[in-house]
Design an enzyme around this catalytic site. Structure first.
Site, PDB file in Angstrom:
ATOM      1  N   LYS A  25       0.821  -1.215   0.000  1.00 30.01           N
ATOM      2  CA  LYS A  25       0.000   0.000   0.000  1.00 30.01           C
ATOM      3  C   LYS A  25       0.858   1.270   0.000  1.00 30.01           C
ATOM      4  O   LYS A  25       2.064   1.215   0.267  1.00 30.01           O
ATOM      5  CB  LYS A  25      -0.925  -0.059   1.216  1.00 30.01           C
ATOM      6  CG  LYS A  25      -1.910  -1.237   1.171  1.00 30.01           C
ATOM      7  CD  LYS A  25      -2.842  -1.201   2.379  1.00 30.01           C
ATOM      8  CE  LYS A  25      -3.886  -2.298   2.308  1.00 30.01           C
ATOM      9  NZ  LYS A  25      -4.849  -2.197   3.446  1.00 30.01           N
ATOM     10  N   TYR A  45     -12.534  -1.525  -3.317  1.00 28.54           N
ATOM     11  CA  TYR A  45     -13.012  -1.638  -1.939  1.00 28.54           C
ATOM     12  C   TYR A  45     -14.525  -1.458  -1.820  1.00 28.54           C
ATOM     13  O   TYR A  45     -15.025  -1.157  -0.732  1.00 28.54           O
ATOM     14  CB  TYR A  45     -12.271  -0.645  -1.037  1.00 28.54           C
ATOM     15  CG  TYR A  45     -10.856  -1.087  -0.711  1.00 28.54           C
ATOM     16  CD1 TYR A  45     -10.627  -2.146   0.175  1.00 28.54           C
ATOM     17  CD2 TYR A  45      -9.751  -0.467  -1.269  1.00 28.54           C
ATOM     18  CE1 TYR A  45      -9.341  -2.564   0.488  1.00 28.54           C
ATOM     19  CE2 TYR A  45      -8.456  -0.876  -0.962  1.00 28.54           C
ATOM     20  CZ  TYR A  45      -8.263  -1.928  -0.080  1.00 28.54           C
ATOM     21  OH  TYR A  45      -6.986  -2.341   0.234  1.00 28.54           O
ATOM     22  N   PHE A  55     -15.088   4.078   7.505  1.00 23.96           N
ATOM     23  CA  PHE A  55     -13.750   4.460   7.055  1.00 23.96           C
ATOM     24  C   PHE A  55     -13.587   4.407   5.535  1.00 23.96           C
ATOM     25  O   PHE A  55     -12.489   4.603   5.018  1.00 23.96           O
ATOM     26  CB  PHE A  55     -12.688   3.566   7.723  1.00 23.96           C
ATOM     27  CG  PHE A  55     -12.880   2.087   7.491  1.00 23.96           C
ATOM     28  CD1 PHE A  55     -12.448   1.483   6.313  1.00 23.96           C
ATOM     29  CD2 PHE A  55     -13.493   1.292   8.451  1.00 23.96           C
ATOM     30  CE1 PHE A  55     -12.631   0.123   6.087  1.00 23.96           C
ATOM     31  CE2 PHE A  55     -13.676  -0.081   8.234  1.00 23.96           C
ATOM     32  CZ  PHE A  55     -13.243  -0.657   7.048  1.00 23.96           C
ATOM     33  N   ARG A  62      -2.360 -14.505   4.639  1.00 24.97           N
ATOM     34  CA  ARG A  62      -3.022 -13.753   5.721  1.00 24.97           C
ATOM     35  C   ARG A  62      -2.236 -13.914   7.028  1.00 24.97           C
ATOM     36  O   ARG A  62      -2.120 -12.969   7.808  1.00 24.97           O
ATOM     37  CB  ARG A  62      -4.473 -14.216   5.908  1.00 24.97           C
ATOM     38  CG  ARG A  62      -5.415 -13.890   4.749  1.00 24.97           C
ATOM     39  CD  ARG A  62      -5.706 -12.429   4.556  1.00 24.97           C
ATOM     40  NE  ARG A  62      -6.240 -11.777   5.721  1.00 24.97           N
ATOM     41  CZ  ARG A  62      -6.953 -10.636   5.685  1.00 24.97           C
ATOM     42  NH1 ARG A  62      -7.216 -10.038   4.522  1.00 24.97           N
ATOM     43  NH2 ARG A  62      -7.380 -10.083   6.775  1.00 24.97           N
ATOM     44  N   THR A 101      -5.255  -6.894  10.906  1.00 28.62           N
ATOM     45  CA  THR A 101      -5.495  -5.603  10.256  1.00 28.62           C
ATOM     46  C   THR A 101      -4.826  -4.459  11.014  1.00 28.62           C
ATOM     47  O   THR A 101      -4.208  -3.574  10.413  1.00 28.62           O
ATOM     48  CB  THR A 101      -7.017  -5.348  10.160  1.00 28.62           C
ATOM     49  OG1 THR A 101      -7.638  -6.477   9.543  1.00 28.62           O
ATOM     50  CG2 THR A 101      -7.306  -4.091   9.345  1.00 28.62           C
ATOM     51  N   ARG A 119       2.739  -6.720   8.843  1.00 30.13           N
ATOM     52  CA  ARG A 119       2.102  -5.531   9.432  1.00 30.13           C
ATOM     53  C   ARG A 119       2.734  -5.159  10.774  1.00 30.13           C
ATOM     54  O   ARG A 119       2.865  -3.969  11.085  1.00 30.13           O
ATOM     55  CB  ARG A 119       0.600  -5.768   9.566  1.00 30.13           C
ATOM     56  CG  ARG A 119      -0.127  -5.591   8.215  1.00 30.13           C
ATOM     57  CD  ARG A 119      -1.540  -6.074   8.262  1.00 30.13           C
ATOM     58  NE  ARG A 119      -2.315  -5.646   7.082  1.00 30.13           N
ATOM     59  CZ  ARG A 119      -3.510  -6.145   6.777  1.00 30.13           C
ATOM     60  NH1 ARG A 119      -4.068  -7.082   7.537  1.00 30.13           N
ATOM     61  NH2 ARG A 119      -4.150  -5.703   5.712  1.00 30.13           N
ATOM     62  N   ASN A 174      -1.868   0.260   6.794  1.00 34.54           N
ATOM     63  CA  ASN A 174      -1.336  -0.998   7.325  1.00 34.54           C
ATOM     64  C   ASN A 174      -0.493  -1.791   6.318  1.00 34.54           C
ATOM     65  O   ASN A 174      -0.432  -3.004   6.365  1.00 34.54           O
ATOM     66  CB  ASN A 174      -2.465  -1.842   7.924  1.00 34.54           C
ATOM     67  CG  ASN A 174      -3.525  -2.192   6.901  1.00 34.54           C
ATOM     68  OD1 ASN A 174      -3.415  -1.833   5.741  1.00 34.54           O
ATOM     69  ND2 ASN A 174      -4.542  -2.903   7.337  1.00 34.54           N
ATOM     70  N   HIS A 199      -2.055  -5.433   1.570  1.00 35.52           N
ATOM     71  CA  HIS A 199      -3.360  -6.082   1.396  1.00 35.52           C
ATOM     72  C   HIS A 199      -3.139  -7.559   1.138  1.00 35.52           C
ATOM     73  O   HIS A 199      -2.173  -7.940   0.479  1.00 35.52           O
ATOM     74  CB  HIS A 199      -4.080  -5.474   0.179  1.00 35.52           C
ATOM     75  CG  HIS A 199      -5.286  -6.270  -0.264  1.00 35.52           C
ATOM     76  ND1 HIS A 199      -6.513  -6.123   0.336  1.00 35.52           N
ATOM     77  CD2 HIS A 199      -5.431  -7.243  -1.209  1.00 35.52           C
ATOM     78  CE1 HIS A 199      -7.376  -6.970  -0.242  1.00 35.52           C
ATOM     79  NE2 HIS A 199      -6.741  -7.653  -1.184  1.00 35.52           N
ATOM     80  N   GLU A 231      -9.553 -10.092  -7.624  1.00 32.84           N
ATOM     81  CA  GLU A 231      -8.596  -8.992  -7.406  1.00 32.84           C
ATOM     82  C   GLU A 231      -7.408  -9.092  -8.356  1.00 32.84           C
ATOM     83  O   GLU A 231      -6.910  -8.062  -8.851  1.00 32.84           O
ATOM     84  CB  GLU A 231      -8.148  -8.998  -5.936  1.00 32.84           C
ATOM     85  CG  GLU A 231      -9.298  -8.634  -4.996  1.00 32.84           C
ATOM     86  CD  GLU A 231      -9.003  -8.853  -3.526  1.00 32.84           C
ATOM     87  OE1 GLU A 231      -9.897  -8.579  -2.698  1.00 32.84           O
ATOM     88  OE2 GLU A 231      -7.890  -9.302  -3.178  1.00 32.84           O
TER      89      GLU A 231
HETATM   90  P1  IDP Z   1      -7.915  -6.559   5.953  1.00 29.71           P
HETATM   91  O1  IDP Z   1      -7.097  -5.675   5.044  1.00 29.71           O
HETATM   92  O2  IDP Z   1      -7.079  -7.057   7.111  1.00 29.71           O
HETATM   93  O3  IDP Z   1      -8.623  -7.655   5.232  1.00 29.71           O
HETATM   94  P2  IDP Z   1     -10.495  -5.221   6.132  1.00 29.71           P
HETATM   95  O4  IDP Z   1     -11.388  -5.301   7.317  1.00 29.71           O
HETATM   96  O5  IDP Z   1     -10.878  -6.011   4.918  1.00 29.71           O
HETATM   97  O6  IDP Z   1      -9.021  -5.625   6.629  1.00 29.71           O
HETATM   98  O7  IDP Z   1     -10.365  -3.687   5.755  1.00 29.71           O
HETATM   99  C1  IDP Z   1      -9.781  -3.297   4.521  1.00 29.71           C
HETATM  100  C2  IDP Z   1      -8.813  -2.166   4.780  1.00 29.71           C
HETATM  101  O8  IDP Z   1      -9.557  -1.038   5.260  1.00 29.71           O
HETATM  102  C3  IDP Z   1      -7.773  -2.418   5.882  1.00 29.71           C
HETATM  103  O9  IDP Z   1      -6.665  -3.153   5.445  1.00 29.71           O
HETATM  104  C4  IDP Z   1      -7.412  -1.002   6.284  1.00 29.71           C
HETATM  105  O10 IDP Z   1      -6.505  -0.391   5.353  1.00 29.71           O
HETATM  106  C5  IDP Z   1      -8.768  -0.301   6.197  1.00 29.71           C
HETATM  107  N1  IDP Z   1      -9.444  -0.299   7.499  1.00 29.71           N
HETATM  108  C6  IDP Z   1     -10.040  -1.347   8.118  1.00 29.71           C
HETATM  109  N2  IDP Z   1     -10.561  -1.002   9.305  1.00 29.71           N
HETATM  110  C7  IDP Z   1     -10.280   0.313   9.456  1.00 29.71           C
HETATM  111  C8  IDP Z   1     -10.561   1.272  10.485  1.00 29.71           C
HETATM  112  O11 IDP Z   1     -11.181   0.961  11.525  1.00 29.71           O
HETATM  113  N3  IDP Z   1     -10.112   2.545  10.279  1.00 29.71           N
HETATM  114  C9  IDP Z   1      -9.440   2.907   9.137  1.00 29.71           C
HETATM  115  N4  IDP Z   1      -9.171   2.055   8.146  1.00 29.71           N
HETATM  116  C10 IDP Z   1      -9.573   0.773   8.300  1.00 29.71           C
HETATM  117 MG    MG Z   2     -10.131  -7.596   3.799  1.00 30.93          MG
END
Ligand code: IDP
Ligand code: MG
Length: 139
Positions: free
Chosen positions: A11, A51, A59, A87, A93, A104, A114, A117, A128
C-alpha cells in the site's frame, strides 16, 4: 475449487516509507512465488471499485483517499494454501494486534495505513488479480 494463488498490494504507506524491497523479500522468503508484479497507482475510481465491499463502513472515504494517494505494488503470489498462509504472514489488520514476525507488525503505521493487502478468499484472490492484471501479464 481451492487454488494456490493469492493477490497482494503493497500500500502507499509501505512505498512512501521505503519498505518495498524489504516486504517483497519477506514474501519471497516465506515461500511465495511471484506470478505477476506491477508498480502502479489506483485512481480514486479504481480504489472505490476495489473496496466497494466496504462502501457502507465509516472508514470507506478515508480508505479510498489513502489507497489512491500514491503508488502501490500489486502482485499475484503462488504457494500451497496461499490465501490462508499469506493472511498469516501479513498479520492482523491493526498492527497493534499483529503477531511478531508479520509484515504488518514490522511495517504498518496503524489500522488504516497498514502496509499491505491480502485477499481473504480464493474467489476474491481471482477477482482482485484480474482487476490488476491481463492474462499475458501473469506467468
Ligand atoms: P484486511 O485488510 O485485514 O482484510 P479489512 O477489514 O478487509 O481488513 O479492511 C480493509 C482495509 O480497510 C484495511 O486493510 C485497512 O486499510 C482499512 N481499514 C479497516 N478497518 C479500518 C478502520 O477501523 N479505520 C481505518 N481504516 C480501516
Ligand atoms: Mg479484507
Amino acid at each position: 475449487m481451492a487454488t494456490n494463488r493469492t493477490f497482494t498490494m503493497l500500500k502507499p504507506d509501505a512505498i512512501e516509507n521505503g519498505y518495498m524491497g524489504k516486504i517483497i523479500d519477506m514474501i519471497i522468503g516465506a515461500g511465495f512465488d511471484i506470478k505477476a508484479l506491477k508498480y502502479t497507482k489506483l485512481s480514486v475510481e479504481q480504489a472505490k471499485e476495489f473496496y466497494a465491499v466496504h462502501a457502507e463502513r465509516p472508514f470507506y472515504g478515508e480508505l479510498v483517499e489513502y489507497m489512491s494517494s500514491g503508488p502501490i505494488v500489486a502482485a499475484i503470489l503462488e504457494k500451497d494454501n496461499a490465501v490462508e498462509d499469506f493472511r498469516k504472514l501479513i498479520g492482523a489488520t491493526d498492527p497493534a494486534e499483529a503477531a511478531e514476525g508479520t509484515i504488518r507488525k514490522a511495517f504498518a503505521e496503524n489500522k488504516g495505513r497498514n502496509a499491505v493487502h491480502g485477499s481473504d478468499s480464493d474467489e476474491n484472490a481471482e477477482i482482485e488479480g484480474k482487476f490488476h492484471f491481463a492474462a499475458n501479464e501473469v506467468f
